[in-house]
Write an enzyme that holds these catalytic residues in place. Sequence first.
Site, PDB file in Angstrom:
ATOM      1  CG  PHE A  10      -1.675   1.185   1.541  1.00  0.00           C
ATOM      2  CD1 PHE A  10      -2.138   2.041   0.547  1.00  0.00           C
ATOM      3  CD2 PHE A  10      -1.935   1.509   2.866  1.00  0.00           C
ATOM      4  CE1 PHE A  10      -2.834   3.196   0.873  1.00  0.00           C
ATOM      5  CE2 PHE A  10      -2.627   2.652   3.197  1.00  0.00           C
ATOM      6  CZ  PHE A  10      -3.071   3.501   2.213  1.00  0.00           C
ATOM      7  CB  ILE A  11       2.719   3.011   2.662  1.00  0.00           C
ATOM      8  CG1 ILE A  11       1.481   3.253   3.525  1.00  0.00           C
ATOM      9  CG2 ILE A  11       3.673   4.197   2.760  1.00  0.00           C
ATOM     10  CD1 ILE A  11       1.754   3.316   5.017  1.00  0.00           C
ATOM     11  CB  CYS A  79       3.165  -9.052   9.284  1.00  0.00           C
ATOM     12  SG  CYS A  79       1.489  -9.586   9.765  1.00  0.00           S
ATOM     13  CB  SER A 117       2.843   1.323  14.062  1.00  0.00           C
ATOM     14  OG  SER A 117       1.465   1.241  14.385  1.00  0.00           O
ATOM     15  CE1 TYR A 141       1.525  -4.097  12.260  1.00  0.00           C
ATOM     16  CE2 TYR A 141       0.792  -2.413  13.795  1.00  0.00           C
ATOM     17  CZ  TYR A 141       1.315  -2.772  12.565  1.00  0.00           C
ATOM     18  OH  TYR A 141       1.637  -1.791  11.653  1.00  0.00           O
ATOM     19  CE  LYS A 179      -3.631  -2.055   4.549  1.00  0.00           C
ATOM     20  NZ  LYS A 179      -2.523  -2.709   5.291  1.00  0.00           N
ATOM     21  CG  PHE A 202     -17.033  -1.119  16.115  1.00  0.00           C
ATOM     22  CD1 PHE A 202     -17.601  -2.234  15.493  1.00  0.00           C
ATOM     23  CD2 PHE A 202     -15.651  -1.016  16.146  1.00  0.00           C
ATOM     24  CE1 PHE A 202     -16.814  -3.204  14.908  1.00  0.00           C
ATOM     25  CE2 PHE A 202     -14.844  -1.978  15.570  1.00  0.00           C
ATOM     26  CZ  PHE A 202     -15.433  -3.078  14.949  1.00  0.00           C
ATOM     27  NE  ARG A 215      -8.688   4.331  16.275  1.00  0.00           N
ATOM     28  CZ  ARG A 215      -8.631   3.095  15.815  1.00  0.00           C
ATOM     29  NH1 ARG A 215      -8.150   2.880  14.598  1.00  0.00           N
ATOM     30  NH2 ARG A 215      -9.061   2.086  16.534  1.00  0.00           N
TER      31      ARG A 215
END
Length: 322
Positions: A10-11, A79, A117, A141, A179, A202, A215
Amino acid sequence: MIIVTGGAGFIGSNLVKALNEQGRNDIIIVDDLTDGRKTRNLTNLDYFDYIDCIDFDRAIAEGNFDCGPIDVVFHNGACSDTMEYNGRYIMKNNYEGSRNLFHYCQNHRIPFIYASSASTYGYGHKGFRESLECEEALNPYAYPKLFMDRYVRKFENKLVSQVVGLRYFNVYGPNECHKDKMASLVRQMFYKNQETGEITLFEGTDGYEDGGQTRDFIYVKDVVNVNLFFWEHPELSGIFNCGTGQSHTFNKFMQAVIDYSGKGKIKYIPFPEVLKGKYQSFTEADTTKLLSVGYDRGFTKMEDAVAEYCELLANNEGYIRR
């Protein structure tokens, strides 16, 4: 030569496209094409060669990788499944290879710009500053990302070439088609809304109203700009947030999809049990450090970025155009 790991992802593929626009095609892409859908991301890119990530990692670890002079390594290969719970697997993929590549670049005095991240901030209760007191890992992760950042910090006074870790917040944009459930909500809900006239979010959790979790959503073009800014300033090293500094609710984020489509409504579904205790209900990058080193390229307005991406989803299956 330029190396882009994760260059079919993606990036990484968006970064290669931007390099092409600067006239660079002396690029080696490193990736894992086990998921053959990623080959579509390569279609409109111009690059010199492709190397499988296992072959590349082995050569780097053994110290015998040689492709001639390297201008920079953009390391985005990893990953990206935040729900991967095989700790051994994710440490192999997201930490050991990164550590080895860091040392290779130091040994050869090559600028090294790698993907960290925002998951390194855990719940974010202590803020989103690039400092130890704000950091925690809620899942397997996040841990190797955090461990890599802390490992690099041990060498901050001994660096012989540039090292930059970019803590990506919630990135969205073209070329994320492979993805699946890890793709942004724009991609997932654009098609759902087209088919059913409905977007699902949600219900409220952690004191937030339905769809009110927030976010820091950042367009992939802006992420690319931050990467290129640091490459153009080799005197800068460190860990930096890569977010806009402005959070939006999921409701507002998805309203931008509805506004583009001219139809749709939001439906709220129960918050999944599997995510309780592992979910960031609020993220917002502290961009003080990024701006203090001179980053002045701004960030795309969320509504404009979503509309641009939806246009690609509607007319080009969500892929960047040549």
